[in-house]
Design a protein around this motif. Structure first.
Motif, PDB file in Angstrom:
ATOM      1  N   ILE A   1     -18.252   0.880  -5.989  1.00 37.23           N
ATOM      2  CA  ILE A   1     -19.210   1.457  -4.882  1.00 37.23           C
ATOM      3  C   ILE A   1     -19.327   0.362  -3.985  1.00 37.23           C
ATOM      4  O   ILE A   1     -18.999   0.629  -2.741  1.00 37.23           O
ATOM      5  CB  ILE A   1     -20.582   1.755  -5.363  1.00 37.23           C
ATOM      6  N   HIS A   2     -19.277  -0.902  -4.342  1.00 36.08           N
ATOM      7  CA  HIS A   2     -19.308  -2.059  -3.207  1.00 36.08           C
ATOM      8  C   HIS A   2     -18.035  -2.064  -2.813  1.00 36.08           C
ATOM      9  O   HIS A   2     -17.972  -2.341  -1.173  1.00 36.08           O
ATOM     10  CB  HIS A   2     -19.611  -3.364  -3.979  1.00 36.08           C
ATOM     11  N   ALA A   3     -16.698  -1.848  -3.294  1.00 36.85           N
ATOM     12  CA  ALA A   3     -15.690  -2.000  -2.745  1.00 36.85           C
ATOM     13  C   ALA A   3     -15.301  -0.942  -1.757  1.00 36.85           C
ATOM     14  O   ALA A   3     -14.841  -1.272  -0.672  1.00 36.85           O
ATOM     15  CB  ALA A   3     -14.626  -1.704  -3.820  1.00 36.85           C
ATOM     16  N   VAL A   4     -15.577   0.429  -1.792  1.00 45.16           N
ATOM     17  CA  VAL A   4     -15.571   1.441  -0.748  1.00 45.16           C
ATOM     18  C   VAL A   4     -16.352   1.281   0.247  1.00 45.16           C
ATOM     19  O   VAL A   4     -16.029   1.510   1.312  1.00 45.16           O
ATOM     20  CB  VAL A   4     -15.545   2.747  -1.495  1.00 45.16           C
ATOM     21  N   SER A   5     -17.574   0.649   0.001  1.00 43.69           N
ATOM     22  CA  SER A   5     -18.694   0.580   0.967  1.00 43.69           C
ATOM     23  C   SER A   5     -18.219  -0.383   2.203  1.00 43.69           C
ATOM     24  O   SER A   5     -18.459  -0.630   3.290  1.00 43.69           O
ATOM     25  CB  SER A   5     -20.188   0.417   0.545  1.00 43.69           C
ATOM     26  N   ARG A   6     -17.672  -1.816   1.442  1.00 43.87           N
ATOM     27  CA  ARG A   6     -17.284  -2.777   2.163  1.00 43.87           C
ATOM     28  C   ARG A   6     -16.195  -2.518   3.093  1.00 43.87           C
ATOM     29  O   ARG A   6     -16.066  -2.705   4.225  1.00 43.87           O
ATOM     30  CB  ARG A   6     -16.864  -4.153   1.171  1.00 43.87           C
ATOM     31  N   ARG A   7     -15.423  -1.439   2.539  1.00 41.36           N
ATOM     32  CA  ARG A   7     -14.001  -1.408   3.458  1.00 41.36           C
ATOM     33  C   ARG A   7     -14.474  -0.269   4.578  1.00 41.36           C
ATOM     34  O   ARG A   7     -14.082  -0.518   5.902  1.00 41.36           O
ATOM     35  CB  ARG A   7     -13.120  -0.604   2.324  1.00 41.36           C
ATOM     36  N   SER A   8     -15.737   0.555   4.107  1.00 46.65           N
ATOM     37  CA  SER A   8     -16.207   1.490   5.292  1.00 46.65           C
ATOM     38  C   SER A   8     -16.657   0.569   6.389  1.00 46.65           C
ATOM     39  O   SER A   8     -16.452   0.832   7.772  1.00 46.65           O
ATOM     40  CB  SER A   8     -16.932   2.508   4.761  1.00 46.65           C
ATOM     41  N   VAL A   9     -17.610  -0.316   6.025  1.00 50.19           N
ATOM     42  CA  VAL A   9     -18.146  -1.240   7.197  1.00 50.19           C
ATOM     43  C   VAL A   9     -17.326  -2.104   7.937  1.00 50.19           C
ATOM     44  O   VAL A   9     -17.302  -2.074   9.179  1.00 50.19           O
ATOM     45  CB  VAL A   9     -19.457  -2.205   6.444  1.00 50.19           C
ATOM     46  N   ALA A  10     -16.403  -2.607   7.193  1.00 52.44           N
ATOM     47  CA  ALA A  10     -15.247  -3.464   7.976  1.00 52.44           C
ATOM     48  C   ALA A  10     -14.599  -2.478   8.961  1.00 52.44           C
ATOM     49  O   ALA A  10     -14.343  -2.921  10.172  1.00 52.44           O
ATOM     50  CB  ALA A  10     -14.467  -4.035   6.770  1.00 52.44           C
ATOM     51  N   GLU A  11     -14.296  -1.315   8.474  1.00 51.75           N
ATOM     52  CA  GLU A  11     -13.554  -0.460   9.477  1.00 51.75           C
ATOM     53  C   GLU A  11     -14.432  -0.015  10.605  1.00 51.75           C
ATOM     54  O   GLU A  11     -13.882   0.050  11.941  1.00 51.75           O
ATOM     55  CB  GLU A  11     -12.971   0.810   8.907  1.00 51.75           C
ATOM     56  N   ASP A  12     -15.589   0.364  10.609  1.00 56.33           N
ATOM     57  CA  ASP A  12     -16.598   0.725  11.502  1.00 56.33           C
ATOM     58  C   ASP A  12     -16.875  -0.238  12.656  1.00 56.33           C
ATOM     59  O   ASP A  12     -17.116   0.209  13.784  1.00 56.33           O
ATOM     60  CB  ASP A  12     -17.701   1.368  10.935  1.00 56.33           C
ATOM     61  N   SER A  13     -16.837  -1.457  12.259  1.00 50.95           N
ATOM     62  CA  SER A  13     -17.301  -2.706  12.917  1.00 50.95           C
ATOM     63  C   SER A  13     -15.898  -3.407  13.448  1.00 50.95           C
ATOM     64  O   SER A  13     -16.122  -4.012  14.347  1.00 50.95           O
ATOM     65  CB  SER A  13     -18.088  -3.730  12.274  1.00 50.95           C
ATOM     66  N   ALA A  14     -14.836  -2.992  13.208  1.00 52.49           N
ATOM     67  CA  ALA A  14     -13.616  -3.813  13.755  1.00 52.49           C
ATOM     68  C   ALA A  14     -13.378  -3.145  15.168  1.00 52.49           C
ATOM     69  O   ALA A  14     -13.551  -1.799  15.498  1.00 52.49           O
ATOM     70  CB  ALA A  14     -12.520  -3.324  12.872  1.00 52.49           C
ATOM     71  N   ALA A  15     -12.982  -4.056  16.172  1.00 48.40           N
ATOM     72  CA  ALA A  15     -12.591  -3.757  17.266  1.00 48.40           C
ATOM     73  C   ALA A  15     -11.183  -3.135  17.542  1.00 48.40           C
ATOM     74  O   ALA A  15     -10.459  -3.334  16.610  1.00 48.40           O
ATOM     75  CB  ALA A  15     -12.497  -4.969  18.144  1.00 48.40           C
TER      76      ALA A  15
END
Length: 228
Positions: free
Chosen positions: A113-127
């Protein structure tokens, strides 16, 4: 984080919800596929992860996953007793970001759960960036996260794209399994290795290029650039 738990067994759901709550999750319980789909309107309804059991009373879990993916990009983790590789690949092809095989360890579930959520947040915030990678007939658009083969777009999940993009940045170079897991899943948890194998198999199937990603036994994987 808000988490949508899709589970028809109330006893299982209650026990799991209690564990997740102790780890800081705000859990909403949906008892059927239809309840889950309604909870995700509009546009994911703010959930960070969907934990989807496949044994639902009203619809097949695979069908529900496909419908969820049409509604939202919220990460989906499938929970299944079907341990064979073909079933897992089918789930990933429908848009699942990960899977957990029953019976599972709670620590394993939390790690995923933590792994997929970290990846999702990183993608959403990336320029957004520029450029694309070309490998013969394969084109990887990094800014839009789109992959095409001979001009036809191939639908990949988040981690499938991340895995392909990582290998494609250095064709011919062997990436160790530990390195891939660290960079794509952002974790050093050893159990993720089985997930890596399934994602590699899914990529080979979707791109219709079985030889594109070569397994280097005992080490990891490398991308073999196809001829133009």
């Amino acid at each position: 984080m808000r988490l949508l738990l899709v589970e028809d067994d109330n006893h299982v759901a209650a026990a799991l919800s209690a564990v997740l709550a102790r780890h800081g999750f705000d859990v909403t319980h949906a008892r059927s596929g239809e309840e889950a789909l309604q909870a995700l309107v509009p546009e994911g309804a703010g959930y960070g992860v969907v934990l989807l059991d496949l044994g639902l009373p009203d619809q097949d879990g695979y069908e529900v996953c496909g419908k969820i993916r049409k509604l939202t990009g919220t990460p989906v983790i499938m929970v299944t007793a079907r341990a064979d590789v073909r079933s897992r690949i089918h789930g990933l092809n429908l848009g699942a970001d990960d899977y957990v095989v029953k019976p599972y360890d709670t620590g394993e579930l939390l790690a995923r759960i933590h792994a997929v959520s970290r990846r999702s947040v990183a993608e959403d915030s990336a320029a957004p960036g520029d450029g694309a990678l070309r490998l013969g007939s394969v084109r990887i658009e990094l800014p839009t996260r789109q992959v095409s083969v001979d001009g036809s777009v191939v639908q990949l999940t988040r981690k499938e794209f991340d895995l392909l993009a990582l290998l494609a940045q250095r064709p011919g170079v062997v990436f160790r399994r530990e390195q891939i897991i660290s960079e794509v899943w952002r974790t050093s948890w050893e159990g993720t290795g089985r997930t890596l194998e399934v994602h590699v198999a899914s990529l080979r199937s979707k791109l219709r290029m079985p030889a594109l990603i070569e397994t280097v036994r005992g080490v990891g994987y490398r991308l073999v650039a196809p001829a133009a």
